[in-house]
Design an enzyme around this catalytic site. Sequence first.
Site, short mmCIF file in Angstrom:
data_model
loop_
_atom_site.label_atom_id
_atom_site.label_comp_id
_atom_site.label_asym_id
_atom_site.label_seq_id
_atom_site.Cartn_x
_atom_site.Cartn_y
_atom_site.Cartn_z
N LYS A 113 40.03 -17.17 -26.91
CA LYS A 113 38.82 -17.80 -27.44
C LYS A 113 38.55 -19.13 -26.76
O LYS A 113 37.40 -19.57 -26.68
CB LYS A 113 38.94 -18.01 -28.95
CG LYS A 113 39.26 -16.76 -29.77
CD LYS A 113 38.17 -15.71 -29.69
CE LYS A 113 38.28 -14.64 -30.77
NZ LYS A 113 39.46 -13.77 -30.64
C1 LIG Z 1 39.56 -12.41 -30.87
C2 LIG Z 1 40.76 -11.76 -30.31
C3 LIG Z 1 40.73 -10.42 -29.90
C4 LIG Z 1 39.49 -9.55 -30.07
O1 LIG Z 1 38.44 -9.95 -29.25
P1 LIG Z 1 36.93 -9.47 -29.58
O2 LIG Z 1 36.08 -10.19 -28.60
O3 LIG Z 1 36.68 -9.87 -30.98
O4 LIG Z 1 36.92 -7.99 -29.40
C5 LIG Z 1 41.87 -9.89 -29.34
N1 LIG Z 1 42.99 -10.61 -29.19
C6 LIG Z 1 43.05 -11.90 -29.59
C7 LIG Z 1 44.33 -12.63 -29.44
C8 LIG Z 1 41.94 -12.52 -30.14
O5 LIG Z 1 42.01 -13.79 -30.52
#
Ligand SMILES: *Cc1c(COP(=O)(O)O)cnc(C)c1O
Length: 496
Positions: A113
């Site tokens: 993120k």
């Molecule tokens: C948010 C997240 C995901 C999923 O990603 P999306 O864009 O919501 O599909 C997978 N792994 C981790 C560690 C995340 O923080």
Amino acid sequence: MKEVLYRSTRGGFSGVKASEAILQGLAEDGGLFVPETMPVLDVKLSDLAGKSYQEVAYEVMKLFLTDYSEEDLKYCISHAYDSKFDTDKIAPIVHADGAYYLELFHGSTIAFKDMALSILPYLMTTAARMNQIKDEIVILTATSGDTGKAALAGFADVPGTRIIVFFPHGGVSPIQRKQMVTQKGANCKVVAVKGNFDDCQTGVKTIFNDKKVKAQMAEAGFRFSSANSINIGRLVPQIVYYVYSYAELLNQGVLKDGDPLNIVVPTGNFGNILAAYYAKLIGVPLGKLICASNKNKVLFDFFQTGVYDRNREFMLTSSPSMDILISSNLERLIYRIAGNDAEKNVAMMKALSTDGKYEITDEMKELLSDFRAGYADEDATAKEIAEVYKNADYILDTHTAVASYVYRNYRKESGDETPAVIASTASPYKFTRSVMTAIDAKYQDMEDFALVDALCELSGVKVPAAIDDIRTAEVLHKDVCEIGEMESVVKGFLGM
Ligand SMILES: *Cc1c(COP(=O)(O)O)cnc(C)c1O
């Protein structure tokens, strides 16, 4: 260069500039902003080979954010992708056990993120200036664990902004929780909700779309925006690292210009994999886009059957950031495969909210040929961590392990030997307990920070600052609320 404008997937808005779409987050008709025309990469990938992450970021983001000046965009990029990341490469690629792991967790909160949320505050405050917005921007965020902390880190103490994060009480890992509830910054508020992630996300969307609340906010000098992956300002920066991966593998001689490259993504809200799809649409020769789910395999079932059905038990897993039954970003794909027909999309989204399910047509299904899907249950995920550690001395986090398992399974079943990049979405330090007990049951009885030290010893990877910082940090946010109280929490924090 031709201006790229945005329209809502629900048909209510079109001709929206990128900066306005970023400020709004979700469109007022409840839809998501999508580009009206898909831009095309105007540099050769071979010319990007060997370029820095920041340089590639500019070449990609300028295609989508056409109303930002070159100077503004370069300012946003250079301030986002700086020493907050613990490697100059920003997103290094590690070759281990027959796959290329794209490490997207070198930012300040050690999950992918950070790739988008370190730049979103810059894009948003720049957008506010460009559009002469005087109101304070209030970021409302629902998190399954990682978005919350990354958004808090990005927006803490940013003038002209406030941020409120809702996370599911008991639904995040101990380290994820500690990271959030120790957040400093007078403009930050963190609240646990007695519900799951879908409850948090629906609650936020409801507040967002409430016209009365919106009017009261405007009266008080506030306006909402979103840091969730529904915001196009999250999606665009995520396209960058798929372009960068391709260029980097060209640079390393793994690929020759034009060769296909498969991408495997551990998926929850469908944002990260949608960014890979957009990378393909702008001209990167990507092969299959492989969507990996945990036990909450609503997306796997969707790709198998064409039926999206959220009527099922919500399960807590060791990969909590993927514990999602309503994948918001899928709406952007549905809209596209419905021939950019808002009416058809609205009918399906309405069915989703009333019956909890919808079915796409055969015609739409055919347009999903770029995608493959798989899932890993808890046992398979743990085994994958142990296996990759044994074979390659490389430790995966639980989310990446889901993708890694799905990739190996896909490769075995399809015989497809195309090189593959696996999006490595979190540092194993963020899910230490699950990771360590997957490697050896003897770690079961150790306490959280002793496990951190054990992981350090086993992996030889330095403990990230994000973890060291919370060892002794004070808990500053203790509020827990009911689902129905979210609106009053928001108003309370804003003094309304
Ligand atoms: C948010 C997240 C995901 C999923 O990603 P999306 O864009 O919501 O599909 C997978 N792994 C981790 C560690 C995340 O923080």
